[in-house]
Structure formats: structure tokens, C-alpha cells
Design an enzyme around this catalytic site. Structure first.
Site, PDB file in Angstrom:
ATOM      1  N   HIS A 164      58.429  35.999  47.716  1.00 44.27           N
ATOM      2  CA  HIS A 164      59.734  35.336  47.622  1.00 44.27           C
ATOM      3  C   HIS A 164      60.365  35.507  46.240  1.00 44.27           C
ATOM      4  O   HIS A 164      61.553  35.232  46.070  1.00 44.27           O
ATOM      5  CB  HIS A 164      59.625  33.849  47.998  1.00 44.27           C
ATOM      6  CG  HIS A 164      58.972  32.982  46.965  1.00 44.27           C
ATOM      7  ND1 HIS A 164      57.667  32.580  47.057  1.00 44.27           N
ATOM      8  CD2 HIS A 164      59.455  32.427  45.826  1.00 44.27           C
ATOM      9  CE1 HIS A 164      57.370  31.800  46.027  1.00 44.27           C
ATOM     10  NE2 HIS A 164      58.438  31.705  45.259  1.00 44.27           N
ATOM     11  N   ASP A 229      59.486  30.347  58.414  1.00 44.47           N
ATOM     12  CA  ASP A 229      58.715  30.709  59.588  1.00 44.47           C
ATOM     13  C   ASP A 229      57.269  30.915  59.139  1.00 44.47           C
ATOM     14  O   ASP A 229      56.894  30.589  58.011  1.00 44.47           O
ATOM     15  CB  ASP A 229      59.296  31.987  60.214  1.00 44.47           C
ATOM     16  CG  ASP A 229      58.831  32.213  61.640  1.00 44.47           C
ATOM     17  OD1 ASP A 229      59.219  33.229  62.218  1.00 44.47           O
ATOM     18  OD2 ASP A 229      58.067  31.380  62.156  1.00 44.47           O
ATOM     19  N   SER A 305      55.440  29.971  40.702  1.00 45.87           N
ATOM     20  CA  SER A 305      55.262  30.763  41.916  1.00 45.87           C
ATOM     21  C   SER A 305      54.834  32.180  41.581  1.00 45.87           C
ATOM     22  O   SER A 305      55.369  32.796  40.659  1.00 45.87           O
ATOM     23  CB  SER A 305      56.571  30.818  42.706  1.00 45.87           C
ATOM     24  OG  SER A 305      56.911  29.551  43.198  1.00 45.87           O
TER      25      SER A 305
END
Length: 372
Positions: A164, A229, A305
Site C-alpha cells: 500500500h 478486501d 507501515s
């Protein structure tokens, strides 16, 4: 094909049995991993690079939700592990893969969020100061991405991070084409070589030296839909630098079950946004796990992250202790557990199939990727 998928999942079982001796050392299990090889590659249209970089992924689907998800079929697993490769000149390719099991020897985040809370009670993070720590292993393996995330050195020219940080699930983020990786180095004045400031009240100032990224691999399991998802299971990417970084790196390894981790605990370091310019280290217990994810409550903020989650265990073959990356810190989840809200921070586990894929991306030869 469903039977083959089940066979792949069975490969996750370690060949070691935990000894009962009181002198037992937490030991890296011996895994035989499958083989993942490219089958075909085709050129895609150049991406637009129009997505906003998000420094965290949020999902309300917790451990029970993921555990109840049906296992993917063999064809679905092949599709998830196929990948896109983005090059520095903006060109883009898609590679389909085959999965093979050698006889001498699967892989297989659904959006209400509370993104502010990623600190659990007392803030247990440690800012790492001074070149004596920042430039030494394992902290020296942590690097900063120009998109704002963290990455970890896993080879002479490769950095492991979260998908991401490069791609939002639908499009590549702004800056992905000119992606750079930053290495902390001492900031010297007047061209001097610097001096040891251990006795100084002020820590030595550091700066980032940047290296351009040559190409980036992102699995289609992330790209196929969006981050809310099941794609969270595939929130990882590998960056290849244009030149070697000349630092010690940390190897990747297959993630053992949480009960086999030393003290059930994990570690990672990253560049949290609330402490700009600082490398922040933390460790905590794993609270739960699924096949693809580790759930923990390590204090973290956006910017961490992509950090490599690692543990230190005994390597029986080499008769020494060894740290390995067993996961990639992905982000935050708010979960409604029996009507009670609970927060988790989530790391993507390196499963046998993911190990085979990432290792092949690094080495380009499946024969070097048979032992996880």
C-alpha cells in the site's frame, strides 16, 4: 485443483517438533517450500500515478472474520501470486506464475475505521538515537521510502515493504515512478568526518542519503481489488535499488506459528510520523494469528507501515542465533468482537508461498529458495 490447493497448504507444517528439554532454544523450523516460477509476461499500459499515498491500511475484519473466509482455490492462489513489475522509466508488466511442488522437498480485509488509535495505553516505543545504534545491525536495516513509509533491507539491492506504500489497490501512488529509498547517515559539518558524541547531551544529527528504485514488484493479490478486501493478506512489495546499498541486511524467513516465537513476541523498527526524523523501535506479544496475518498491539503510528517484523531464533544448521524477517507491518484494524470494540495492529506473515515468491524476486533462481 482444490485438492492441490489443500496439498499446498499442508506444506506450511514445519518438519521440526518442539523439544521438551528444559535447555531447549527457540529454533528456526525447517520448511520445504514450493516453487513459484514465471510462466508468461506481458506489457501493460503505463500507469497514471494518480493515487494518494496512504500510510496505513484500515479494516474491520478481525481474526474470526479471516479464519472463517474460505480457502482459495489453486487457480485463485496462482492469480494472487502473479505480479506486476513497475520500472523506473514508467513501463509496467504483468507476470503470470506457476506453482510447483517438488517430491523431494498456500497461500491460501474487508470499512469502518478508527485510524487515530494505534497506541495502547502507555506508549512503549523507543526512539533510537546516535550513530552507534542507528548505523548498527539490526537498526541499520530500516530505511525510509520517499512515499512516507518504512522498508527493510533484505538483500544487497532489495528492500521489503508494504504494497500500500506503492499502490492503493487500484492505482500506483504519486511518486511511485520516482521512488527513492533513504538511508540514515550522520550529518557532518564543513566536510569533517564527524566525532563520537556518546558523551554529548545532544544526539548526533542524522540525514537521509537517497537511492533511486530500479523496479518494484507488487502481487496481484493486492492489486485485484482494494485494501478493504482480502487483499490485506498480500500487502507486501519488493523494491530493487539502482545500486547496492553496502549495508548488512536481514534475511527473510517463513513465519513460524506464534506459539513457537521466543516469548510469543515480535519486533520491528520504523519511521513513525509523530516522531519525525527518528527511527522508532518496539516489541510486543502476538495476540492472535491467521494463516496470513499476525495480530498484535505494538504501539505504532502511520509511517511505520512496511517495517519488517522480525524475531531472533537459533539456526541449528549454522550453530548460531539469527534474526529473520517473518512479516511486514501493514496497519491498523478496528474489530467489533462480540459487541466490544478492540484495536489491533496487523502484520502480513511470510508464508511458504510468499517466501518462495519474494526469494525468487531477489535471487532469480528457485534452487536458492528451497529452504525457508
Amino acid at each position: 485443483m482444490a485438492a492441490l490447493s489443500t496439498l499446498i497448504l499442508l506444506l506450511c507444517a514445519a518438519k521440526d517438533v518442539m523439544p521438551s528439554s528444559p535447555h531447549w532454544k527457540p529454533t528456526w523450523p525447517s520448511y520445504r517450500v514450493p516453487v513459484i516460477l514465471p510462466q508468461s509476461t506481458l506489457s501493460l499500459d503505463k500507469p497514471q500515478f494518480d493515487a494518494e499515498a496512504r500510510l496505513e491500511v484500515v479494516s474491520p475484519c478481525g481474526p474470526a472474520c479471516h479464519k472463517s473466509s474460505p480457502l482459495p482455490t489453486y487457480e485463485e492462489v496462482k492469480n494472487y501470486l502473479s505480479y506486476e513489475t513497475l520500472y523506473a522509466n514508467g513501463s509496467l508488466t504483468e507476470t503470470e506464475v506457476g506453482i510447483y511442488i517438488l517430491s523431494n522437498g498456500g497461500d491460501g480485509a474487508r470499512g469502518r475505521s478508527r485510524t487515530k488509535r494505534q497506541i495502547y495505553g502507555y506508549d512503549s516505543r523507543f526512539s533510537i538515537f546516535g550513530k552507534d545504534f542507528l548505523l548498527n545491525y539490526p537498526f541499520s536495516t530500516s530505511v525510509k521510502l520517499s512515499t512516507g513509509c518504512t522498508g527493510t533491507l533484505v538483500a544487497e539491492k532489495h528492500v521489503l515493504t508494504a504494497a500500500h506504500c506503492i499502490h492503493d489497490g487500484k492505482s500506483y501512488v504519486k511518486g511511485a515512478q520516482k521512488l527513492r529509498v533513504g538511508f540514515l547517515k550522520p550529518k557532518h559539518k564543513d566536510g569533517s568526518k564527524g566525532s563520537n558524541t556518546t558523551n554529548s547531551a545532544m544526539p548526533e544529527k542524522m540525514k537521509f542519503q537517497w537511492i533511486r528504485v530500479k523496479r518494484t514488484h507488487v502481487p496481484k493479490g493486492w492489486i485485484k481489488g482494494n485494501a478493504n478486501d482480502i487483499g490485506m493478506d498480500y500487502d507486501y512489495a519488493l523494491l530493487e535499488l539502482k545500486k547496492p546499498h553496502k549495508r548488512k541486511f536481514m534475511k527473510i524467513g517463513v513465519s513460524p506459528p506464534a506459539r513457537h516465537l521466543p516469548g510469543g513476541r515480535i519486533h520491528f523498527s520504523g519511521y513513525d510520523n509523530d516522531r519525525p526524523g527518528n527511527l522508532v523501535y518496539r516489541f510486543c506479544d502476538v495476540k492472535d494469528e491467521t494463516y496470513d496475518l499476525l495480530y498484535q498491539q505494538c504501539d505504532a503510528q502511520p509511517g511505520a507501515s512496511g517495517s519488517g517484523v522480525y524475531v531472533r531464533m537459533w539456526k541449528r544448521q549454522n550453530h548460531k542465533w539469527e534474526r529473520k524477517i517473518i512479516g511486514i507491518f501493514s496497519g491498523h484494524q478496528w474489530v467489533d468482537m462480540n459487541g466490544t470494540p478492540q484495536d489491533f495492529n496487523v502484520a502480513v506473515r511470510i508464508t511458504p508461498l510468499k517466501y518462495a515468491q519474494i526469494c525468487y524476486w531477489i535471487k532469480g533462481n528457485y534452487l536458492d529458495c528451497r529452504e525457508g
